[in-house]
Design an enzyme around this catalytic site. Structure first.
Site, PDB file in Angstrom:
ATOM      1  N   ASP A  48      -4.448   3.530   1.737  1.00 46.39           N
ATOM      2  CA  ASP A  48      -4.676   2.268   2.445  1.00 46.39           C
ATOM      3  C   ASP A  48      -5.658   1.468   1.603  1.00 46.39           C
ATOM      4  OD1 ASP A  48      -4.199   1.479   5.725  1.00 46.39           O
ATOM      5  OD2 ASP A  48      -5.706   0.307   4.636  1.00 46.39           O
ATOM      6  N   ILE A  49      -5.784   0.195   1.941  1.00 49.95           N
ATOM      7  CA  ILE A  49      -6.746  -0.650   1.225  1.00 49.95           C
ATOM      8  C   ILE A  49      -8.164  -0.375   1.700  1.00 49.95           C
ATOM      9  CG2 ILE A  49      -6.660  -2.635   2.803  1.00 49.95           C
ATOM     10  CD1 ILE A  49      -6.462  -4.415   0.286  1.00 49.95           C
ATOM     11  N   ASP A  58      -4.283  -0.701  -3.024  1.00 49.50           N
ATOM     12  CA  ASP A  58      -3.900  -2.058  -2.616  1.00 49.50           C
ATOM     13  C   ASP A  58      -2.444  -2.220  -3.022  1.00 49.50           C
ATOM     14  OD1 ASP A  58      -3.377  -4.751  -2.319  1.00 49.50           O
ATOM     15  OD2 ASP A  58      -5.279  -5.406  -3.185  1.00 49.50           O
ATOM     16  N   TYR A 115       5.173 -13.869   9.448  1.00 48.48           N
ATOM     17  CA  TYR A 115       5.408 -12.414   9.531  1.00 48.48           C
ATOM     18  C   TYR A 115       6.906 -12.139   9.696  1.00 48.48           C
ATOM     19  CZ  TYR A 115       5.312  -7.828  11.954  1.00 48.48           C
ATOM     20  OH  TYR A 115       5.526  -6.527  12.351  1.00 48.48           O
TER      21      TYR A 115
HETATM   22  P1  NAD Z   1      -1.646  -2.219  11.242  1.00 45.61           P
HETATM   23  O1  NAD Z   1      -2.062  -3.636  11.029  1.00 45.61           O
HETATM   24  O2  NAD Z   1      -2.303  -1.450  12.324  1.00 45.61           O
HETATM   25  O3  NAD Z   1      -1.827  -1.403   9.893  1.00 45.61           O
HETATM   26  C1  NAD Z   1      -1.498  -1.923   8.644  1.00 45.61           C
HETATM   27  C2  NAD Z   1      -2.310  -1.211   7.606  1.00 45.61           C
HETATM   28  O4  NAD Z   1      -2.022  -1.809   6.334  1.00 45.61           O
HETATM   29  C3  NAD Z   1      -3.821  -1.343   7.826  1.00 45.61           C
HETATM   30  O5  NAD Z   1      -4.426  -0.073   7.858  1.00 45.61           O
HETATM   31  C4  NAD Z   1      -4.300  -2.162   6.649  1.00 45.61           C
HETATM   32  O6  NAD Z   1      -5.590  -1.789   6.181  1.00 45.61           O
HETATM   33  C5  NAD Z   1      -3.225  -1.861   5.615  1.00 45.61           C
HETATM   34  N1  NAD Z   1      -3.149  -2.904   4.595  1.00 45.61           N
HETATM   35  C6  NAD Z   1      -3.270  -4.240   4.749  1.00 45.61           C
HETATM   36  N2  NAD Z   1      -3.183  -4.852   3.562  1.00 45.61           N
HETATM   37  C7  NAD Z   1      -2.986  -3.888   2.647  1.00 45.61           C
HETATM   38  C8  NAD Z   1      -2.823  -3.895   1.242  1.00 45.61           C
HETATM   39  N3  NAD Z   1      -2.867  -5.026   0.537  1.00 45.61           N
HETATM   40  N4  NAD Z   1      -2.621  -2.712   0.614  1.00 45.61           N
HETATM   41  C9  NAD Z   1      -2.598  -1.552   1.317  1.00 45.61           C
HETATM   42  N5  NAD Z   1      -2.777  -1.491   2.641  1.00 45.61           N
HETATM   43  C10 NAD Z   1      -2.958  -2.642   3.295  1.00 45.61           C
HETATM   44  O7  NAD Z   1      -0.075  -2.202  11.416  1.00 45.61           O
HETATM   45  P2  NAD Z   1       0.825  -1.156  12.220  1.00 45.61           P
HETATM   46  O8  NAD Z   1       0.892  -1.609  13.614  1.00 45.61           O
HETATM   47  O9  NAD Z   1       0.405   0.226  11.936  1.00 45.61           O
HETATM   48  O10 NAD Z   1       2.236  -1.460  11.576  1.00 45.61           O
HETATM   49  C11 NAD Z   1       2.759  -0.706  10.508  1.00 45.61           C
HETATM   50  C12 NAD Z   1       4.053  -1.353  10.076  1.00 45.61           C
HETATM   51  O11 NAD Z   1       4.956  -1.374  11.185  1.00 45.61           O
HETATM   52  C13 NAD Z   1       3.900  -2.805   9.628  1.00 45.61           C
HETATM   53  O12 NAD Z   1       4.750  -3.039   8.540  1.00 45.61           O
HETATM   54  C14 NAD Z   1       4.337  -3.602  10.814  1.00 45.61           C
HETATM   55  O13 NAD Z   1       4.880  -4.826  10.451  1.00 45.61           O
HETATM   56  C15 NAD Z   1       5.394  -2.688  11.428  1.00 45.61           C
HETATM   57  N6  NAD Z   1       5.555  -2.936  12.865  1.00 45.61           N
HETATM   58  C16 NAD Z   1       4.553  -2.608  13.720  1.00 45.61           C
HETATM   59  C17 NAD Z   1       4.714  -2.857  15.069  1.00 45.61           C
HETATM   60  C18 NAD Z   1       3.651  -2.509  16.073  1.00 45.61           C
HETATM   61  O14 NAD Z   1       3.787  -2.869  17.254  1.00 45.61           O
HETATM   62  N7  NAD Z   1       2.580  -1.809  15.679  1.00 45.61           N
HETATM   63  C19 NAD Z   1       5.905  -3.433  15.544  1.00 45.61           C
HETATM   64  C20 NAD Z   1       6.875  -3.804  14.633  1.00 45.61           C
HETATM   65  C21 NAD Z   1       6.702  -3.524  13.277  1.00 45.61           C
HETATM   66  C1  AKB Z   2       3.403  -7.845  16.444  1.00 47.52           C
HETATM   67  O1  AKB Z   2       3.192  -8.172  17.632  1.00 47.52           O
HETATM   68  O2  AKB Z   2       3.220  -8.590  15.476  1.00 47.52           O
HETATM   69  C2  AKB Z   2       3.973  -6.479  16.191  1.00 47.52           C
HETATM   70  C3  AKB Z   2       5.447  -6.556  16.095  1.00 47.52           C
HETATM   71  C4  AKB Z   2       6.266  -6.521  17.314  1.00 47.52           C
HETATM   72  O3  AKB Z   2       5.969  -6.661  15.013  1.00 47.52           O
HETATM   73  N1  AKB Z   2       3.542  -5.599  17.227  1.00 47.52           N
END
Ligand code: NAD
Ligand code: AKB
Length: 317
Positions: A36-37, A51, A141
């Site tokens: 992670d970053i 990163d 997004y």
């Molecule tokens: P999150 O925001 O909780 O975690 C994302 C992680 O990426 C963070 O730990 C952040 O530090 C890291 N990050 C950010 N920039 C970075 C970089 N430049 N290099 C390396 N790491 C970096 O997101 P999440 O909820 O765990 O989602 C994970 C994936 O699932 C994402 O791609 C998101 O779009 C997708 N997603 C999530 C949801 C949801 O409800 N959580 C729904 C749909 C899709």
């Molecule tokens: C968001 O709300 O951005 C995420 C998703 C549904 O992608 N939880």
């Protein structure tokens, strides 16, 4: 067959924290490298700072650890993404591109890319949104995820890269906090309820959105990734459905456990994002191709969230 060595990128986030743990239980702790970053207190070794915009750093890590699969989770989510669209585009797009390139160059076995219900927009059918439909996302997004899906399809068609993807609904978890999305209220509401605090919701009471509980999210991801290659017919990203509810409906489910729990509504800029998303999803392809089926309904999820968070806060539910 070579030994599975897995790289998780963005492992410190809401999904990554839990998925990394599940992958380690399955593949062995030392065979799953979390990156992670930012550093994490929740994740154990092996962990490295990465990163995702650093393509060379990524390539070196893949070589150094003999990585065979990547789960690429790093992204900026819908609400945070609107604050800096250009940076969101860079991280979400260049990040994915770096992953696809390294996977092609170093002949990796598999890549996982999470997409989102955010790829849909105002002209998409709102109820039972089909797998193949018009994509007109309203957020940067969603635009980056829709483009990312097309890149995944391209790398599969052109280079036979085994890249697999799910359009996750909003994910609800007790283990980790969400990172700046539009569905975040559905986690926060539980934290407030178990602590006996009234909840002000940033979406309006009847805004229904597709959601999923974390155990189902993790199981869906592992089942998709472990399915035989020939079963995976959708190479952009699979629709996935589990639960659909509005803030009023989830508050009602919580009130069955905490009758005095109160919710009020004060919609902000996230309302327009939610209004552009579907209310429910048709995920027939995922059900037919790799036998997806959710386990948790709204009441089972509510019960489990309350009991897990009560333990976390040392409270008796
Ligand atoms: P999150 O925001 O909780 O975690 C994302 C992680 O990426 C963070 O730990 C952040 O530090 C890291 N990050 C950010 N920039 C970075 C970089 N430049 N290099 C390396 N790491 C970096 O997101 P999440 O909820 O765990 O989602 C994970 C994936 O699932 C994402 O791609 C998101 O779009 C997708 N997603 C999530 C949801 C949801 O409800 N959580 C729904 C749909 C899709
Ligand atoms: C968001 O709300 O951005 C995420 C998703 C549904 O992608 N939880």
């Amino acid at each position: 067959m070579r030994k599975d060595k897995i790289l998780v990128i963005g492992a410190n986030g809401q999904i990554g924290t839990v998925l990394t743990q599940a992958l380690r239980e399955k593949y062995g702790n030392d065979n799953v490298l979390a990156t992670d970053i930012r550093t994490s207190e929740q994740l154990n070794e092996p962990f490295e700072i990465l990163d995702i915009l650093d393509g060379e750093g990524l390539s070196n890590i893949v070589k150094k650890h003999d990585i065979t699969q990547i789960y690429h989770l790093a992204a900026i989510l819908s609400a945070n993404g609107e604050k800096n669209p250009r940076r969101t585009w860079d991280i979400n797009m260049s990040g994915l591109f770096n992953v696809l390139e390294v996977a092609k160059e170093q002949s990796l076995d598999k890549v996982f890319f999470p997409s989102s219900i955010a790829v849909f927009g105002t002209h998409t059918p709102k109820e039972k949104t089909p797998q193949f439909t018009f994509l007109d996302p309203a957020t940067i997004y969603g635009i980056s995820k829709a483009a990312g899906e097309n890149w995944c399809q391209y790398y599969f068609d052109k280079y036979q890269l085994d890249v697999r993807s799910i359009r996750y609904p909003g994910v609800i978890s007790y283990q980790s906090m969400p990172g700046g999305g539009t569905t975040d209220y559905a986690v926060d509401i539980f934290h407030k309820a178990v602590q006996g605090i009234d909840f002000e919701c940033f979406l309006s009471e009847n805004t229904r959105l597709p959601m999923i509980y974390m155990p189902d999210t993790i199981r869906a991801t592992l089942e998709l990734m472990e399915a035989p290659r020939e079963k995976i017919k959708v190479r952009s990203s699979y629709n996935l459905a589990a639960i659909t509810f509005s803030p009023a409906e989830i508050a009602k489910a919580i009130q069955q456990h905490f009758p005095n729990f109160k919710i009020s509504y004060n919609p902000d800029f996230r309302q327009a994002i939610a209004d552009s998303w579907p209310a429910s999803i048709d995920d027939s392809e995922a059900r037919n191709d790799w036998n997806w089926k959710e386990e948790y309904n709204i009441h089972q999820m509510t019960q489990d969230m309350i009991s897990q968070l009560s333990k976390k806060y040392n409270l008796i539910p």
